[in-house]
Design a protein around this motif. Sequence first.
Motif, short mmCIF file in Angstrom:
data_model
loop_
_atom_site.label_atom_id
_atom_site.label_comp_id
_atom_site.label_asym_id
_atom_site.label_seq_id
_atom_site.Cartn_x
_atom_site.Cartn_y
_atom_site.Cartn_z
N TYR A 104 0.85 -1.25 -0.27
CA TYR A 104 -0.02 -0.06 0.15
C TYR A 104 0.79 1.35 -0.01
CZ TYR A 104 -4.48 -2.07 0.95
OH TYR A 104 -5.81 -2.82 1.00
N LYS A 105 0.44 2.30 -0.68
CA LYS A 105 0.93 3.55 -0.72
C LYS A 105 0.15 4.34 0.56
CE LYS A 105 3.23 3.58 -4.37
NZ LYS A 105 4.85 3.50 -4.17
N VAL A 106 1.08 5.03 1.38
CA VAL A 106 0.40 5.80 2.36
C VAL A 106 0.27 7.37 1.92
CG1 VAL A 106 0.95 6.72 4.77
CG2 VAL A 106 1.70 4.47 3.93
N MET A 107 -0.85 7.81 2.10
CA MET A 107 -1.32 9.15 1.40
C MET A 107 -2.09 9.88 2.54
SD MET A 107 -3.56 9.81 -1.80
CE MET A 107 -2.52 8.99 -3.17
N SER A 108 -1.72 11.23 2.46
CA SER A 108 -2.27 12.27 3.27
C SER A 108 -3.67 12.51 2.86
CB SER A 108 -1.71 13.45 3.39
OG SER A 108 -1.88 14.08 2.10
N VAL A 113 1.38 11.74 -1.65
CA VAL A 113 1.78 10.54 -1.34
C VAL A 113 3.03 10.75 -0.31
CG1 VAL A 113 3.12 8.51 -1.99
CG2 VAL A 113 1.30 9.20 -3.21
N VAL A 114 3.10 9.94 0.85
CA VAL A 114 4.09 10.12 1.95
C VAL A 114 5.20 8.87 1.86
CG1 VAL A 114 4.38 10.27 4.49
CG2 VAL A 114 2.39 10.96 3.37
N GLY A 115 4.73 7.82 1.39
CA GLY A 115 5.52 6.57 1.22
C GLY A 115 4.98 5.45 1.00
N THR A 116 5.44 4.43 1.43
CA THR A 116 5.01 3.10 0.99
C THR A 116 4.98 2.33 2.65
OG1 THR A 116 6.00 2.91 -1.33
CG2 THR A 116 5.36 0.73 0.01
N GLU A 136 5.29 0.87 9.84
CA GLU A 136 6.72 1.42 9.38
C GLU A 136 6.33 1.96 8.03
OE1 GLU A 136 9.63 -1.32 9.47
OE2 GLU A 136 10.04 -1.29 11.59
N LEU A 137 7.11 3.03 7.60
CA LEU A 137 6.86 3.73 6.55
C LEU A 137 8.31 3.67 5.72
CD1 LEU A 137 5.08 5.67 4.81
CD2 LEU A 137 6.33 7.50 5.90
N THR A 138 8.25 3.33 4.75
CA THR A 138 9.53 3.05 3.72
C THR A 138 9.51 3.93 2.48
OG1 THR A 138 8.67 1.53 2.21
CG2 THR A 138 9.63 0.56 4.32
N LYS A 148 16.29 1.95 9.23
CA LYS A 148 15.61 2.83 10.15
C LYS A 148 14.34 3.37 9.60
CE LYS A 148 19.63 3.91 12.76
NZ LYS A 148 19.79 3.47 13.94
N TYR A 149 13.54 2.92 10.00
CA TYR A 149 12.14 3.46 9.45
C TYR A 149 11.21 4.41 10.49
CZ TYR A 149 13.12 -0.54 6.29
OH TYR A 149 13.90 -1.41 5.55
N GLU A 150 10.65 5.42 9.75
CA GLU A 150 9.72 6.09 10.59
C GLU A 150 8.49 5.16 10.75
OE1 GLU A 150 9.81 10.48 9.77
OE2 GLU A 150 10.28 9.50 7.82
N THR A 151 7.79 5.47 12.01
CA THR A 151 6.54 4.66 12.22
C THR A 151 5.30 5.71 12.43
OG1 THR A 151 7.11 4.61 14.50
CG2 THR A 151 7.75 2.78 13.34
N PHE A 152 4.22 5.25 12.40
CA PHE A 152 2.97 6.15 12.78
C PHE A 152 2.11 5.28 13.20
CE2 PHE A 152 2.58 4.98 8.30
CZ PHE A 152 1.10 4.86 8.12
N SER A 153 1.29 5.83 14.14
CA SER A 153 0.29 4.85 14.79
C SER A 153 -0.91 4.63 13.91
CB SER A 153 -0.19 5.94 16.07
OG SER A 153 -1.46 5.37 16.52
N ALA A 154 -1.30 3.26 14.28
CA ALA A 154 -2.63 2.75 13.42
C ALA A 154 -3.94 3.58 13.94
CB ALA A 154 -2.73 1.60 14.02
#
Length: 177
Positions: A104-108, A113-116, A136-138, A148-154
Amino acid sequence: MDTVPENTAPEIRKWSELHNMAVVSVNEGKKVGTCDDFYFEPNSQVIYALKIKTGMLSHKVLPAASINTIGQDAITITSEGDLQGKGDDGKLATLPLGEILHSYKVMSASGTVVGTLGNILIDVSTPTAPRVTDFELTRGLRERIGRKYETFSANEVISYGQDVLVISDAEAQQLNS
């Protein structure tokens, strides 16, 4: 079944650690399959059931309520009879599988698009009710090499689409800063 006291700290595991983990029946004293995927409830992030590979092309479903422990090397259950056919639970047809999220792509919410989506972090401190806590965002090769991956809360996920996960604009902005 063990109950976990409320003051127990979360035990976070990456999906990549749980994927292909042995599932062992304590009563029969044997491996009954391997953890192949999970069904989850997007609104609560609770993992409802695990998809268990039981043969070359066969799968069964293990309701999370039937899990005894999620250990370092195996997921234990009481009996092989805890495994069900997918058709035995009508709710499964309405729930997404976790493994598909990796592409999945991560989108605002505003369309950037913020990343995958990379790995999925799961709280397994209550084995009968594991839940997705973070993602984790790649973004690129440098992150993959450095691991080293940034993370965001579910909890920041607004919606799960067919191939896009939408997060709040505020979270996307924080990840981009």
